[in-house]
Write a protein that holds these residues in place. Sequence first.
Motif, PDB file in Angstrom:
ATOM      1  N   SER A 112       0.814  -1.234   0.000  1.00 35.21           N
ATOM      2  CA  SER A 112       0.000   0.000   0.000  1.00 35.21           C
ATOM      3  C   SER A 112       0.841   1.275   0.000  1.00 35.21           C
ATOM      4  O   SER A 112       0.473   2.276   0.595  1.00 35.21           O
ATOM      5  N   THR A 114       2.712   4.252  -2.398  1.00 36.31           N
ATOM      6  CA  THR A 114       2.717   4.894  -3.706  1.00 36.31           C
ATOM      7  C   THR A 114       4.171   5.107  -4.098  1.00 36.31           C
ATOM      8  O   THR A 114       4.983   5.546  -3.279  1.00 36.31           O
ATOM      9  N   GLN A 134       2.196  15.084  -5.031  1.00 35.51           N
ATOM     10  CA  GLN A 134       1.777  13.718  -4.695  1.00 35.51           C
ATOM     11  C   GLN A 134       1.696  13.545  -3.188  1.00 35.51           C
ATOM     12  O   GLN A 134       0.760  12.926  -2.666  1.00 35.51           O
ATOM     13  N   ARG A 136       1.076  15.834  -0.927  1.00 36.65           N
ATOM     14  CA  ARG A 136      -0.123  16.535  -0.441  1.00 36.65           C
ATOM     15  C   ARG A 136      -1.399  15.750  -0.767  1.00 36.65           C
ATOM     16  O   ARG A 136      -2.304  15.652   0.052  1.00 36.65           O
ATOM     17  N   ARG A 137      -1.474  15.176  -1.982  1.00 38.49           N
ATOM     18  CA  ARG A 137      -2.644  14.369  -2.347  1.00 38.49           C
ATOM     19  C   ARG A 137      -2.803  13.179  -1.405  1.00 38.49           C
ATOM     20  O   ARG A 137      -3.900  12.878  -0.946  1.00 38.49           O
ATOM     21  N   LEU A 138      -1.703  12.511  -1.128  1.00 36.80           N
ATOM     22  CA  LEU A 138      -1.774  11.332  -0.268  1.00 36.80           C
ATOM     23  C   LEU A 138      -2.136  11.700   1.173  1.00 36.80           C
ATOM     24  O   LEU A 138      -2.900  10.986   1.821  1.00 36.80           O
ATOM     25  N   ALA A 140      -3.962  14.162   2.041  1.00 40.04           N
ATOM     26  CA  ALA A 140      -5.356  14.600   2.052  1.00 40.04           C
ATOM     27  C   ALA A 140      -6.308  13.414   2.167  1.00 40.04           C
ATOM     28  O   ALA A 140      -7.388  13.540   2.727  1.00 40.04           O
ATOM     29  N   VAL A 141      -5.906  12.249   1.656  1.00 37.89           N
ATOM     30  CA  VAL A 141      -6.789  11.080   1.700  1.00 37.89           C
ATOM     31  C   VAL A 141      -6.405  10.089   2.790  1.00 37.89           C
ATOM     32  O   VAL A 141      -7.146   9.162   3.055  1.00 37.89           O
ATOM     33  N   THR A 142      -5.244  10.259   3.403  1.00 32.20           N
ATOM     34  CA  THR A 142      -4.797   9.357   4.451  1.00 32.20           C
ATOM     35  C   THR A 142      -5.198   9.930   5.802  1.00 32.20           C
ATOM     36  O   THR A 142      -4.646  10.925   6.230  1.00 32.20           O
ATOM     37  N   PRO A 143      -6.175   9.303   6.470  1.00 30.57           N
ATOM     38  CA  PRO A 143      -6.556   9.819   7.781  1.00 30.57           C
ATOM     39  C   PRO A 143      -5.429   9.600   8.778  1.00 30.57           C
ATOM     40  O   PRO A 143      -4.748   8.584   8.743  1.00 30.57           O
TER      41      PRO A 143
END
Length: 164
Positions: A112, A114, A134, A136-138, A140-143
Amino acid sequence: MGRKSPLPVPLDAATSARLRRQPRTSTKPELLLRRELHRRGLRFRIHDARLPGRPDVVFTRARLAVFVDGCFWHRCPEHGTLPRNNRDWWQAKLDRNVARDRAKDAALADLSWTVLHVWEHEATAAAADRVEAQWRRLLAVTPRAAGSAGSRPVRTTPPDRGTG
């Protein structure tokens, strides 16, 4: 683990010595990228041996692994070349490098993570932009799990200093 093909006979001592001195880690493109990422306030680990392939830059919380690939050793489609001498041996060697890269990517994806590859010829700022975007994107979705390693409680009000 033995070699899959015997070493080629060196054509001259100078070339052989130069190739032996090639650094494997902390290359100039890698150092430039790390400095730029650090300048931007991003904090990371380097060459984490716990991960497949020992990625060059590792953002543990975002689970992002970054490899800085040399154009020659990793067969850059834009700048990759094949030596004229010992051509068959080099073809097989570089093909194995690319296959190993894909295997590392797959192993990291199975865990898991990236994976992001940066070519040595990329402008440092542009490469850092890609990595930061990338990251920042990760995030944003990783609690962020409460009490997880590296997490700090966020204080929303100043501490009560009292007067007494």
